[in-house]
Write an enzyme that holds these catalytic residues in place. Structure first.
Site, mmCIF file in Angstrom:
data_model
loop_
_atom_site.group_PDB
_atom_site.id
_atom_site.type_symbol
_atom_site.label_atom_id
_atom_site.label_comp_id
_atom_site.label_asym_id
_atom_site.label_seq_id
_atom_site.Cartn_x
_atom_site.Cartn_y
_atom_site.Cartn_z
ATOM 1 N N VAL A 49 33.450 49.011 40.586
ATOM 2 C CA VAL A 49 34.812 49.337 41.037
ATOM 3 C C VAL A 49 34.833 50.706 41.697
ATOM 4 C CG1 VAL A 49 37.239 49.498 40.377
ATOM 5 C CG2 VAL A 49 35.680 48.155 38.972
ATOM 6 N N LYS A 99 38.075 43.627 41.084
ATOM 7 C CA LYS A 99 38.083 45.026 40.629
ATOM 8 C C LYS A 99 39.342 45.315 39.809
ATOM 9 C CE LYS A 99 35.365 46.595 44.594
ATOM 10 N NZ LYS A 99 35.444 46.998 46.000
HETATM 11 N N1 HSE Z 1 32.937 45.236 49.973
HETATM 12 C C1 HSE Z 1 33.335 46.231 49.049
HETATM 13 C C2 HSE Z 1 34.415 47.078 49.697
HETATM 14 C C3 HSE Z 1 32.171 47.081 48.644
HETATM 15 O O1 HSE Z 1 34.613 46.975 50.905
HETATM 16 O O2 HSE Z 1 35.074 47.824 49.000
HETATM 17 C C4 HSE Z 1 32.389 47.826 47.383
HETATM 18 O O3 HSE Z 1 32.628 47.007 46.301
#
Ligand code: HSE
Length: 444
Positions: free
Chosen positions: A144, A217
């Site tokens: 997260v 998250k």
């Molecule tokens: N793809 C995710 C983002 C990466 O853009 O936040 C980090 O978890």
């Protein structure tokens, strides 16, 4: 350059051997970081880390890290079961085989560091219980907020605090896209391609733009903040795919920016407690601190009973930033090898999830309608019949269609949804834009 791993130093620092599962963007950044800085890390922490084995799916794939070939294997279970390995880092992502490998590692008595938000957001409670019964650490700071020490803040620093709300921007890719669309009028597609090239996006960027990454998250943050068993399925989730430059321009003219917002909130009514977890685009007042979080940066507001408001800010995506969070967990887990854990985490609670219908907010609703006499009255009647009060309205015209943007007074989500259904049924309404919830106004 640090010392090669096969010449582990003989000094006062104990060497902790790490097995890495998965060597993509974050994994390669972690190997480079530890290979290059193991001396400095040992000086700073008292722990010498050495990544001695690395499991990958494709042995032939070219990787950016030097001196890696001798450490590679395509058999991850052999790394987990290797008696020479002290700690496991799981950077494979997804549910399987990551879940089985983490379970096997914990059963082997090895602490695990993971960045796997999908897994932790669906099987977090089960894995926590397993780690507790094995007396090992399961650490996942990197799952997260990239480099931001958010999991540690919620689970350690604020462990005794009664948290009321956690709210923030937790997806770097969508924040990058929305920033580019607003600052340079880049199209959604152009900005997404840039975010992929910069290494911010997930392997399948649908997870970013549809909000699933942020939902996972949010579930993880909520589980820790409220010590509750909350999964990604509990999170109301809408992404940014319906946002167009015209929405961003409208928001800007009226003093707002558009962000993909994640909120985990606790409601207490008498004896009843419920948690509302949601991810959706929101219109945020430019004066609100979250409005100035740009590009791939993330920021999270935490509101606690005694701590008041805290805001944590930092790089939310990218290999190097995320590897930094993995490194912090590795040092903690390595230090944990030298101490006996006597403390048992309380089991996560089962809590009632509050449906999004019960949200109270200010809303922004966009309608494209046929530009003909009486349309405004028809539209206004739908709002009125659902008891949704209009605070402001802006209409821009083209030759045959009108784009009407309404901001409401404080309204209940169920009434707003009924309004949208009513509007959809009108012959004069050609298209409804994405619904935006407003943050940072006085009546919000
Ligand atoms: N793809 C995710 C983002 C990466 O853009 O936040 C980090 O978890």
């Amino acid at each position: 350059m640090g010392r090669p791993n096969d010449e582990l130093a003989q000094d006062n620092f104990s060497t902790v051997r790490v097995g890495l599962l998965g060597c993509g963007n974050v994994g390669c950044a972690l190997v480079s970081l530890i290979d290059a800085e193991s001396e400095a890390i040992a000086e700073r922490t008292g722990v010498r880390l050495a990544i001695t084995r690395i499991a990958v799916r494709d042995l032939a794939k070219r990787r950016s890290v030097p001196e890696i070939a001798s450490r590679l294997t395509d058999d991850p279970m052999s790394v987990v079961e290797d008696e020479e390995i002290d700690l496991i880092v799981e950077l494979i992502g997804g549910i399987e085989p990551a879940e089985s490998l983490i379970e096997a590692a914990l059963r082997e008595g090895k602490s695990v560091v993971s960045a796997n938000k999908d897994l932790l957001a669906s099987r977090g409670t089960k894995l926590h219980d397993l780690a507790a019964s094995a007396g090992r650490d399961l650490l996942y700071e990197a799952a997260v907020g990239g480099a931001i020490p958010l999991v540690r803040a919620l689970s350690v620093s604020l462990a005794g605090e009664r948290v009321h709300r956690v709210m923030g921007i937790v997806n770097g890719t969508t924040n990058y896209i929305l920033t580019r669309m607003s600052e340079s009028s880049a199209s959604y597609e152009e900005a997404l391609i840039e975010a992929i090239k910069l290494g911010f996006a997930e392997a399948d960027p649908t997870a970013d733009v549809e909000g699933y990454d942020a939902a996972a998250k949010t579930a993880i943050m909520a589980s820790i903040a409220f010590n509750a068993d909350i999964t990604a399925h509990d999170v109301y989730c809408r992404g940014i795919t319906e946002i167009v430059v015209a929405d961003i321009d409208f928001a800007s003219r009226r003093g707002y920016v558009i962000k993909l917002l994640a909120v985990a909130e606790r409601f207490v009514e008498g004896e009843d407690e419920s948690i509302l977890v949601r991810v959706h685009p929101a219109m945020i007042r430019k004066s609100h601190p979250l409005a100035s979080v740009h590009g791939a940066f993330n920021a999270v507001f935490i509101e606690g009973e005694h701590a008041g408001e805290l805001m944590l800010y930092g790089r939310g995506a990218g290999g190097s930033a995320t590897a930094s969070a993995v490194l912090g967990d590795l040092v903690e887990a390595a230090r944990g090898l030298q101490r006996v854990t006597t403390f048992e985490q309380p089991a996560r609670r089962h809590v009632q999830i509050r449906p999004i219908d019960q949200l109270s907010s200010t809303y922004c609703i966009t309608i494209e309608a046929k530009d003909r006499t009486g349309v405004m009255a028809e539209v206004a009647d739908v709002f009125g019949s659902q008891g949704v009060s209009i605070r402001s309205m802006e209409q821009t015209d083209s030759y045959s269609e009108a784009r009407m943007v309404f901001i409401t007074h404080l309204a209940r989500e169920s009434d707003v949804q009924a309004t949208l259904h009513g509007l959809e049924k009108l012959d004069s309404v050609v298209r409804l834009g994405g619904l935006l919830r407003v943050v940072g106004d006085e009546d919000e």
